[in-house]
Motif scaffolding. Structure first.
Motif, PDB file in Angstrom:
ATOM      1  N   LEU A 174     -65.390  51.229  17.947  1.00 10.67           N
ATOM      2  CA  LEU A 174     -64.233  51.075  17.056  1.00 10.67           C
ATOM      3  C   LEU A 174     -63.385  52.335  17.079  1.00 10.67           C
ATOM      4  N   THR A 175     -62.107  52.191  17.437  1.00  8.28           N
ATOM      5  CA  THR A 175     -61.178  53.321  17.431  1.00  8.28           C
ATOM      6  C   THR A 175     -60.202  53.161  16.277  1.00  8.28           C
ATOM      7  N   ARG A 176     -60.205  54.165  15.374  1.00 11.40           N
ATOM      8  CA  ARG A 176     -59.365  54.119  14.177  1.00 11.40           C
ATOM      9  C   ARG A 176     -58.191  55.081  14.284  1.00 11.40           C
ATOM     10  N   ALA A 177     -57.022  54.601  13.895  1.00 12.63           N
ATOM     11  CA  ALA A 177     -55.831  55.450  13.844  1.00 12.63           C
ATOM     12  C   ALA A 177     -55.740  56.098  12.471  1.00 12.63           C
ATOM     13  N   GLY A 178     -55.643  57.415  12.444  1.00 13.35           N
ATOM     14  CA  GLY A 178     -55.592  58.131  11.180  1.00 13.35           C
ATOM     15  C   GLY A 178     -54.362  57.823  10.356  1.00 13.35           C
ATOM     16  N   LEU A 179     -53.270  57.463  11.017  1.00 14.65           N
ATOM     17  CA  LEU A 179     -52.023  57.142  10.316  1.00 14.65           C
ATOM     18  C   LEU A 179     -51.812  55.631  10.251  1.00 14.65           C
ATOM     19  N   GLU A 180     -52.928  54.911  10.202  1.00 13.98           N
ATOM     20  CA  GLU A 180     -52.882  53.458  10.136  1.00 13.98           C
ATOM     21  C   GLU A 180     -52.179  52.987   8.864  1.00 13.98           C
ATOM     22  N   ARG A 181     -51.597  51.805   8.932  1.00 12.28           N
ATOM     23  CA  ARG A 181     -50.999  51.198   7.745  1.00 12.28           C
ATOM     24  C   ARG A 181     -52.097  50.935   6.717  1.00 12.28           C
ATOM     25  N   PRO A 182     -51.846  51.221   5.439  1.00  9.84           N
ATOM     26  CA  PRO A 182     -52.912  51.111   4.431  1.00  9.84           C
ATOM     27  C   PRO A 182     -53.584  49.756   4.390  1.00  9.84           C
ATOM     28  N   GLU A 183     -52.824  48.678   4.530  1.00 13.28           N
ATOM     29  CA  GLU A 183     -53.415  47.346   4.431  1.00 13.28           C
ATOM     30  C   GLU A 183     -54.338  47.042   5.608  1.00 13.28           C
ATOM     31  N   VAL A 184     -54.071  47.679   6.752  1.00 13.47           N
ATOM     32  CA  VAL A 184     -54.949  47.518   7.911  1.00 13.47           C
ATOM     33  C   VAL A 184     -56.160  48.431   7.777  1.00 13.47           C
ATOM     34  N   ALA A 185     -55.912  49.668   7.354  1.00 11.79           N
ATOM     35  CA  ALA A 185     -57.002  50.640   7.209  1.00 11.79           C
ATOM     36  C   ALA A 185     -58.050  50.154   6.212  1.00 11.79           C
ATOM     37  N   ALA A 186     -57.621  49.467   5.164  1.00 12.44           N
ATOM     38  CA  ALA A 186     -58.570  48.980   4.160  1.00 12.44           C
ATOM     39  C   ALA A 186     -59.561  48.007   4.775  1.00 12.44           C
ATOM     40  N   GLY A 187     -59.082  47.121   5.636  1.00  8.18           N
ATOM     41  CA  GLY A 187     -59.971  46.170   6.303  1.00  8.18           C
ATOM     42  C   GLY A 187     -60.925  46.854   7.254  1.00  8.18           C
ATOM     43  N   VAL A 188     -60.445  47.896   7.940  1.00  9.72           N
ATOM     44  CA  VAL A 188     -61.301  48.649   8.854  1.00  9.72           C
ATOM     45  C   VAL A 188     -62.431  49.326   8.089  1.00  9.72           C
ATOM     46  N   GLU A 189     -62.111  49.941   6.976  1.00 14.58           N
ATOM     47  CA  GLU A 189     -63.141  50.617   6.187  1.00 14.58           C
ATOM     48  C   GLU A 189     -64.152  49.620   5.632  1.00 14.58           C
ATOM     49  N   GLU A 190     -63.674  48.470   5.221  1.00 13.15           N
ATOM     50  CA  GLU A 190     -64.579  47.435   4.731  1.00 13.15           C
ATOM     51  C   GLU A 190     -65.515  46.977   5.848  1.00 13.15           C
ATOM     52  N   PHE A 191     -64.984  46.859   7.057  1.00 16.17           N
ATOM     53  CA  PHE A 191     -65.794  46.455   8.214  1.00 16.17           C
ATOM     54  C   PHE A 191     -66.866  47.493   8.510  1.00 16.17           C
ATOM     55  N   VAL A 192     -66.486  48.768   8.475  1.00 15.29           N
ATOM     56  CA  VAL A 192     -67.449  49.832   8.764  1.00 15.29           C
ATOM     57  C   VAL A 192     -68.603  49.788   7.763  1.00 15.29           C
ATOM     58  N   ARG A 193     -68.287  49.553   6.515  1.00 14.65           N
ATOM     59  CA  ARG A 193     -69.352  49.439   5.510  1.00 14.65           C
ATOM     60  C   ARG A 193     -70.235  48.222   5.769  1.00 14.65           C
ATOM     61  N   ALA A 194     -69.611  47.095   6.117  1.00 10.19           N
ATOM     62  CA  ALA A 194     -70.373  45.868   6.351  1.00 10.19           C
ATOM     63  C   ALA A 194     -71.224  45.962   7.612  1.00 10.19           C
ATOM     64  N   ALA A 195     -70.793  46.793   8.563  1.00  7.61           N
ATOM     65  CA  ALA A 195     -71.508  46.923   9.840  1.00  7.61           C
ATOM     66  C   ALA A 195     -72.645  47.923   9.768  1.00  7.61           C
ATOM     67  N   ASP A 196     -72.948  48.423   8.592  1.00  9.77           N
ATOM     68  CA  ASP A 196     -74.037  49.383   8.426  1.00  9.77           C
ATOM     69  C   ASP A 196     -75.319  48.808   9.016  1.00  9.77           C
ATOM     70  N   GLY A 197     -75.931  49.583   9.899  1.00  4.31           N
ATOM     71  CA  GLY A 197     -77.150  49.127  10.553  1.00  4.31           C
ATOM     72  C   GLY A 197     -76.925  48.589  11.947  1.00  4.31           C
ATOM     73  N   THR A 198     -75.665  48.317  12.314  1.00  5.31           N
ATOM     74  CA  THR A 198     -75.375  47.894  13.677  1.00  5.31           C
ATOM     75  C   THR A 198     -75.142  49.130  14.537  1.00  5.31           C
ATOM     76  N   ARG A 199     -75.089  48.914  15.841  1.00  2.81           N
ATOM     77  CA  ARG A 199     -74.809  50.014  16.773  1.00  2.81           C
ATOM     78  C   ARG A 199     -73.286  50.193  16.848  1.00  2.81           C
ATOM     79  N   LEU A 200     -72.786  50.999  15.938  1.00  4.61           N
ATOM     80  CA  LEU A 200     -71.339  51.172  15.792  1.00  4.61           C
ATOM     81  C   LEU A 200     -70.944  52.586  16.174  1.00  4.61           C
ATOM     82  N   ASP A 201     -70.098  52.705  17.202  1.00  2.30           N
ATOM     83  CA  ASP A 201     -69.520  53.993  17.583  1.00  2.30           C
ATOM     84  C   ASP A 201     -68.100  54.039  17.047  1.00  2.30           C
ATOM     85  N   VAL A 202     -67.786  55.025  16.194  1.00  3.71           N
ATOM     86  CA  VAL A 202     -66.454  55.150  15.617  1.00  3.71           C
ATOM     87  C   VAL A 202     -65.749  56.343  16.241  1.00  3.71           C
TER      88      VAL A 202
END
Length: 241
Positions: A174-202
């Motif tokens: 997962l590649t995250r843009a630091g200047l992402e639009r807030p409404e998009v960034a919120a979904g990304v952060e929610e995904f990262v939390r939900a993916a806890d325990g998976t093999r996730l490279d950020v």
């Protein structure tokens, strides 16, 4: 007149590889005698149906396809039908067909496939997070939309946050843009939390905008693309650049 954002050049200087055009799918082939792994790149959207050039001819996707071929794997791009938020089911069919075409190509090792999503195409991750086949070695997402935007009439099946919760998935890059639009960034952060325990490279791009790989021609952007590519290739068994 300035070029629109989607026609800005790719951030990497890549040797241009001419694709093998197969209907709505373009295949970028490396110089190799034996079958190689493949990466299927999935553009974002919604994109108006009448827009020309279509996404597979945008510099950024020609860049990714060429980069794959020059790095020794098969690159695949597809013009899918995500023309409206209601069109995710049709787009998902197109992506599945592109993966099938890739796996059936004699130049491809059918047991080593990655699927890489961008922007609004991120919601299409859902299908690949549920019961992923053994040949799907890696999923990747760059500045992805991982939760429907407010008011979007999206089929409930296309909710990656729900799909990844408790799922056994292949590695995810997962590649995250630091200047992402807030409404998009919120979904990304929610995904990262939900993916806890998976093999996730950020991979973080602190000063990158949504579309940094064509909008922000900086060393930070280039390094992020290389790092994501290296990580995907490592999961495919191809090593670094």
């Amino acid at each position: 007149m300035a070029l629109p954002d989607h026609l800005q050049p790719f951030v990497l200087s890549v040797e241009t590889v001419g694709p093998d055009r197969r209907g709505s799918v373009d295949v970028y082939l490396p110089e190799a005698e034996e079958p190689r792994p493949a990466i299927v790149f999935v553009h974002g959207g919604p994109v108006p149906a009448e827009l020309r050039p279509t996404p597979r001819d945008w510099p950024v996707y020609r860049g990714y396809g060429s980069l794959a071929a020059t790095r020794g794997v098969v690159g695949v791009t597809v013009d899918h039908r995500l023309h409206h938020p209601t069109a995710y089911p049709a787009a998902a069919e197109d992506v599945s067909e592109a993966v099938r075409i890739a796996r059936e190509s004699p130049q491809v090792d059918e047991d080593r496939i990655a699927v890489w999503f961008f922007s609004g195409g991120g919601l299409l991750l859902s299908d690949w997070l549920r019961g992923a086949p053994s040949w799907l070695r890696c999923l990747a997402a760059t500045y992805p939309l991982l939760a429907p935007l407010p008011g979007w009439p999206v089929d409930p099946a296309f909710r990656p946050v729900e799909a990844v919760t408790g799922a056994v998935t292949p590695p995810i890059v997962l590649t995250r843009a630091g200047l992402e639009r807030p409404e998009v960034a919120a979904g990304v952060e929610e995904f990262v939390r939900a993916a806890d325990g998976t093999r996730l490279d950020v991979i973080d791009v602190p000063n990158g905008r949504h579309g940094f790989d064509m909008l922000d021609h900086t060393e930070e952007s280039r390094n992020a693309v290389f790092q994501a590519f290296d990580t995907v290739l490592a999961h495919l068994g191809r090593g670094g650049h």
